[in-house]
Structure formats: C-alpha cells, structure tokens
Design an enzyme around this catalytic site. Structure first.
Site, PDB file in Angstrom:
ATOM      1  N   GLY A  38      94.259  18.012  28.933  1.00 35.94           N
ATOM      2  CA  GLY A  38      93.862  16.989  29.896  1.00 35.94           C
ATOM      3  C   GLY A  38      94.976  16.477  30.791  1.00 35.94           C
ATOM      4  O   GLY A  38      94.849  15.403  31.371  1.00 35.94           O
ATOM      5  N   SER A  39      96.059  17.262  30.959  1.00 33.16           N
ATOM      6  CA  SER A  39      97.133  16.760  31.839  1.00 33.16           C
ATOM      7  C   SER A  39      96.637  16.642  33.283  1.00 33.16           C
ATOM      8  O   SER A  39      97.017  15.703  33.993  1.00 33.16           O
ATOM      9  CB  SER A  39      98.381  17.647  31.753  1.00 33.16           C
ATOM     10  OG  SER A  39      98.148  18.917  32.306  1.00 33.16           O
ATOM     11  N   ASN A  40      95.787  17.548  33.703  1.00 31.28           N
ATOM     12  CA  ASN A  40      95.235  17.440  35.067  1.00 31.28           C
ATOM     13  C   ASN A  40      94.262  16.273  35.170  1.00 31.28           C
ATOM     14  O   ASN A  40      94.258  15.551  36.171  1.00 31.28           O
ATOM     15  CB  ASN A  40      94.543  18.743  35.464  1.00 31.28           C
ATOM     16  CG  ASN A  40      95.536  19.796  35.882  1.00 31.28           C
ATOM     17  OD1 ASN A  40      96.092  19.729  36.971  1.00 31.28           O
ATOM     18  ND2 ASN A  40      95.794  20.761  35.008  1.00 31.28           N
ATOM     19  N   ILE A  97      79.366  26.597  33.718  1.00 35.82           N
ATOM     20  CA  ILE A  97      78.468  25.492  34.097  1.00 35.82           C
ATOM     21  C   ILE A  97      77.046  26.044  34.245  1.00 35.82           C
ATOM     22  O   ILE A  97      76.822  27.002  34.991  1.00 35.82           O
ATOM     23  CB  ILE A  97      78.926  24.853  35.435  1.00 35.82           C
ATOM     24  CG1 ILE A  97      80.354  24.314  35.337  1.00 35.82           C
ATOM     25  CG2 ILE A  97      77.974  23.749  35.868  1.00 35.82           C
ATOM     26  CD1 ILE A  97      80.553  23.135  34.427  1.00 35.82           C
ATOM     27  N   ASP A 153      84.860  31.932  38.527  1.00 36.36           N
ATOM     28  CA  ASP A 153      85.992  32.052  39.461  1.00 36.36           C
ATOM     29  C   ASP A 153      85.660  32.761  40.767  1.00 36.36           C
ATOM     30  O   ASP A 153      86.541  33.312  41.417  1.00 36.36           O
ATOM     31  CB  ASP A 153      87.177  32.784  38.790  1.00 36.36           C
ATOM     32  CG  ASP A 153      87.610  32.092  37.511  1.00 36.36           C
ATOM     33  OD1 ASP A 153      87.559  30.849  37.471  1.00 36.36           O
ATOM     34  OD2 ASP A 153      87.997  32.791  36.568  1.00 36.36           O
ATOM     35  N   LEU A 189      86.482  25.024  30.058  1.00 43.00           N
ATOM     36  CA  LEU A 189      86.441  26.450  29.747  1.00 43.00           C
ATOM     37  C   LEU A 189      85.057  27.011  29.444  1.00 43.00           C
ATOM     38  O   LEU A 189      84.939  28.132  28.967  1.00 43.00           O
ATOM     39  CB  LEU A 189      87.399  26.745  28.586  1.00 43.00           C
ATOM     40  CG  LEU A 189      88.859  26.357  28.885  1.00 43.00           C
ATOM     41  CD1 LEU A 189      89.762  26.711  27.715  1.00 43.00           C
ATOM     42  CD2 LEU A 189      89.365  26.985  30.176  1.00 43.00           C
ATOM     43  N   LYS A 198      78.270  22.721  22.526  1.00 43.93           N
ATOM     44  CA  LYS A 198      77.843  23.957  23.182  1.00 43.93           C
ATOM     45  C   LYS A 198      76.309  23.991  23.313  1.00 43.93           C
ATOM     46  O   LYS A 198      75.762  24.378  24.334  1.00 43.93           O
ATOM     47  CB  LYS A 198      78.272  25.103  22.256  1.00 43.93           C
ATOM     48  CG  LYS A 198      78.706  26.359  22.916  1.00 43.93           C
ATOM     49  CD  LYS A 198      79.308  27.245  21.827  1.00 43.93           C
ATOM     50  CE  LYS A 198      79.322  28.675  22.255  1.00 43.93           C
ATOM     51  NZ  LYS A 198      79.888  29.544  21.209  1.00 43.93           N
ATOM     52  N   SER A 244      94.613  28.058  42.504  1.00 43.50           N
ATOM     53  CA  SER A 244      93.475  28.129  43.431  1.00 43.50           C
ATOM     54  C   SER A 244      92.487  27.027  43.071  1.00 43.50           C
ATOM     55  O   SER A 244      92.148  26.859  41.901  1.00 43.50           O
ATOM     56  CB  SER A 244      92.747  29.467  43.292  1.00 43.50           C
ATOM     57  OG  SER A 244      93.625  30.549  43.478  1.00 43.50           O
ATOM     58  N   GLU A 262     100.140  22.155  39.899  1.00 40.51           N
ATOM     59  CA  GLU A 262      98.881  21.427  39.669  1.00 40.51           C
ATOM     60  C   GLU A 262      99.099  19.923  39.787  1.00 40.51           C
ATOM     61  O   GLU A 262      98.289  19.215  40.398  1.00 40.51           O
ATOM     62  CB  GLU A 262      98.323  21.782  38.284  1.00 40.51           C
ATOM     63  CG  GLU A 262      97.830  23.217  38.221  1.00 40.51           C
ATOM     64  CD  GLU A 262      97.229  23.610  36.878  1.00 40.51           C
ATOM     65  OE1 GLU A 262      96.465  24.582  36.857  1.00 40.51           O
ATOM     66  OE2 GLU A 262      97.528  22.970  35.856  1.00 40.51           O
ATOM     67  N   ASN A 305      86.679  23.686  40.892  1.00 35.25           N
ATOM     68  CA  ASN A 305      87.445  24.099  39.706  1.00 35.25           C
ATOM     69  C   ASN A 305      88.870  24.422  40.134  1.00 35.25           C
ATOM     70  O   ASN A 305      89.106  24.874  41.256  1.00 35.25           O
ATOM     71  CB  ASN A 305      86.801  25.358  39.115  1.00 35.25           C
ATOM     72  CG  ASN A 305      87.553  25.886  37.903  1.00 35.25           C
ATOM     73  OD1 ASN A 305      87.924  25.137  36.997  1.00 35.25           O
ATOM     74  ND2 ASN A 305      87.799  27.187  37.888  1.00 35.25           N
ATOM     75  N   HIS A 327      91.999  26.936  39.142  1.00 38.30           N
ATOM     76  CA  HIS A 327      92.326  28.145  38.386  1.00 38.30           C
ATOM     77  C   HIS A 327      93.834  28.386  38.512  1.00 38.30           C
ATOM     78  O   HIS A 327      94.379  28.319  39.617  1.00 38.30           O
ATOM     79  CB  HIS A 327      91.537  29.344  38.934  1.00 38.30           C
ATOM     80  CG  HIS A 327      91.694  30.547  38.075  1.00 38.30           C
ATOM     81  ND1 HIS A 327      91.026  30.689  36.881  1.00 38.30           N
ATOM     82  CD2 HIS A 327      92.470  31.646  38.205  1.00 38.30           C
ATOM     83  CE1 HIS A 327      91.385  31.825  36.320  1.00 38.30           C
ATOM     84  NE2 HIS A 327      92.257  32.436  37.100  1.00 38.30           N
TER      85      HIS A 327
HETATM   86  C1  GAR Z   1      95.250  24.225  33.707  1.00 35.60           C
HETATM   87  O1  GAR Z   1      96.414  24.986  33.922  1.00 35.60           O
HETATM   88  C2  GAR Z   1      94.094  24.838  34.479  1.00 35.60           C
HETATM   89  O2  GAR Z   1      94.480  25.420  35.686  1.00 35.60           O
HETATM   90  C3  GAR Z   1      93.610  25.864  33.512  1.00 35.60           C
HETATM   91  O3  GAR Z   1      93.678  25.235  32.256  1.00 35.60           O
HETATM   92  C4  GAR Z   1      94.788  24.333  32.248  1.00 35.60           C
HETATM   93  C5  GAR Z   1      94.343  23.019  31.676  1.00 35.60           C
HETATM   94  O4  GAR Z   1      95.438  22.182  31.401  1.00 35.60           O
HETATM   95  N1  GAR Z   1      92.267  26.288  33.835  1.00 35.60           N
HETATM   96  C6  GAR Z   1      91.825  27.530  33.610  1.00 35.60           C
HETATM   97  O5  GAR Z   1      92.494  28.398  33.093  1.00 35.60           O
HETATM   98  C7  GAR Z   1      90.378  27.777  34.057  1.00 35.60           C
HETATM   99  N2  GAR Z   1      90.057  29.165  34.018  1.00 35.60           N
HETATM  100  P1  GAR Z   1      95.221  20.632  31.123  1.00 35.60           P
HETATM  101  O6  GAR Z   1      94.142  20.502  30.044  1.00 35.60           O
HETATM  102  O7  GAR Z   1      96.534  20.125  30.616  1.00 35.60           O
HETATM  103  O8  GAR Z   1      94.793  19.976  32.397  1.00 35.60           O
END
Ligand code: GAR
Length: 188
Positions: A12-14, A87, A144, A84, A58, A135, A173, A101, A103
């Site tokens: 969840g850092s993003n 949807i 994707d 992951l 799920k 992206s 990011e 999303n 990527h």
């Molecule tokens: C991020 O790097 C994101 O781009 C990637 O998962 C990570 C989540 O990190 N997403 C994918 O690979 C989607 N196919 P986070 O939980 O620390 O935000």
C-alpha cells in the site's frame, strides 16, 4: 470535491502516497480503500490515515456485493494501486473510463496475467533492458491492455538487479502517480 476510491492488495505504499497527496487537495480526496487480502499492509495504512477500508474475499468479488459497496462511495475515479485481481465486467461497465491502474513497466512490455511486482522487475533485469518505467492506463476487461494515459521512464545500468529496479520504480511511482491521478480527474 471529487471522490477517489483506491483498490490495493499489498503493502500500500502507493495508496498511502495518494491518500496523503489528496489530503492537501481542495478538489479531491480518497474516500475509501478496497482490499482483497486480509493481511495486506494497506489495511493498516488506511486505518492510520483515517480512511475507511472495505475488505472483501475472492468469492465476494464474483458477486454484486463489491459493486454495491463501491457505489455507496460515489467514486469519480477508481485507482488500482497494486491491486492484483481482475476487475469484474460489471464494475468496469458501471464506471466507464473511470478505473485506472498503475503498472510497473513500460506497457505493452511486461504486461498480462502473472506480471506484477517482482515478477516484472526480474524479467526486466534478465533482459538487460536499458530503461524501464511506469505506465498508468485505463482498465478494460483484459489485463494491462486499456489505453495508456501516461508513462515515465528511468535508465537502467547493465548490472541492475530486480531489487534495484524495484527501488527505481518505487521512486517514479511516488513522484508521478498522484500527479497523473490529478490530471485524469481534471480532464473529467
Ligand atoms: C507497485 O509497484 C505497482 O506498480 C505494482 O504493485 C506494486 C504495489 O506496491 N502493480 C502491479 O504489478 C500490477 N500489475 P504498493 O502496494 O507498495 O503500492
């Protein structure tokens, strides 16, 4: 005020970065975090940041339950930030061009089912690509493959391993994802 709902499955850092970015915004805020993994770090982050979270299984995801919960938050934009699961079609149909999303690669390279997180970074490292990046794209019913909104690149050294690549992607990011989210909201 526009409403953003973040979907996340992992650390969840993003999600945290987006929550904090819009906490200072006069135009939008994160109103909820939706999560499909009970041990995901994002749940703790949401709690600490006082953002409501909705945890679902799920099995729930295959029923109308998640769509119903989502509608309660009246999202203007749904942001997948390390989410992951695919949807379901009913959610995509209910929010046309309102689900995006991130990527961790330069799509269309390194996309598709099973290409997430370290799997992507390992593949990039193995191919000795001179650059990689992030992206942000609209979500459609194929992994994707929706239209790309923005890409940001970073140079790689031939000796960069998956861990170094992951750190470079993380920095991109953190810097760009909230700005891209803001731009999408402004164009609505
Ligand atoms: C991020 O790097 C994101 O781009 C990637 O998962 C990570 C989540 O990190 N997403 C994918 O690979 C989607 N196919 P986070 O939980 O620390 O935000």
């Amino acid at each position: 005020m526009k409403n953003i709902v973040v979907f996340a499955s992992g650390s969840g850092s993003n999600a945290e970065n987006i929550i904090n970015y819009f906490a200072k915004s006069a135009t939008a805020r994160v109103v909820a975090v939706f999560c499909n993994a009970k041990n995901a770090g994002v749940l703790e982050r949401a709690e600490r940041l006082n953002v409501p979270s909705e945890l679902f299984s799920k099995e729930d995801f295959l029923t109308p339950l998640v769509l119903e919960k989502l509608k309660n938050y009246q999202p203007d934009l749904v942001v997948l930030a390390g989410f992951l699961a695919k949807i379901p079609a009913d959610i995509i149909a209910a929010f046309p061009n309102k689900i995006i999303n991130i990527h961790p690669a330069l799509l269309p390279k390194y996309g598709g089912k099973g290409m997430y997180g370290m799997h992507v970074h390992r593949a990039v490292a193995e191919n000795r690509d001179p650059e990689t990046g992030i992206s942000v794209h609209f979500v459609n019913e194929h992994y994707d493959e929706g239209n790309i909104i923005a890409q940001h690149k970073v140079a790689l050294h031939p000796e960069d391993q998956a861990e170094e690549i992951a750190a470079k992607i993380h920095r991109l990011e953190q810097e760009f994802f909230p700005i891209v989210v803001e731009e999408v909201l402004q164009k609505q």
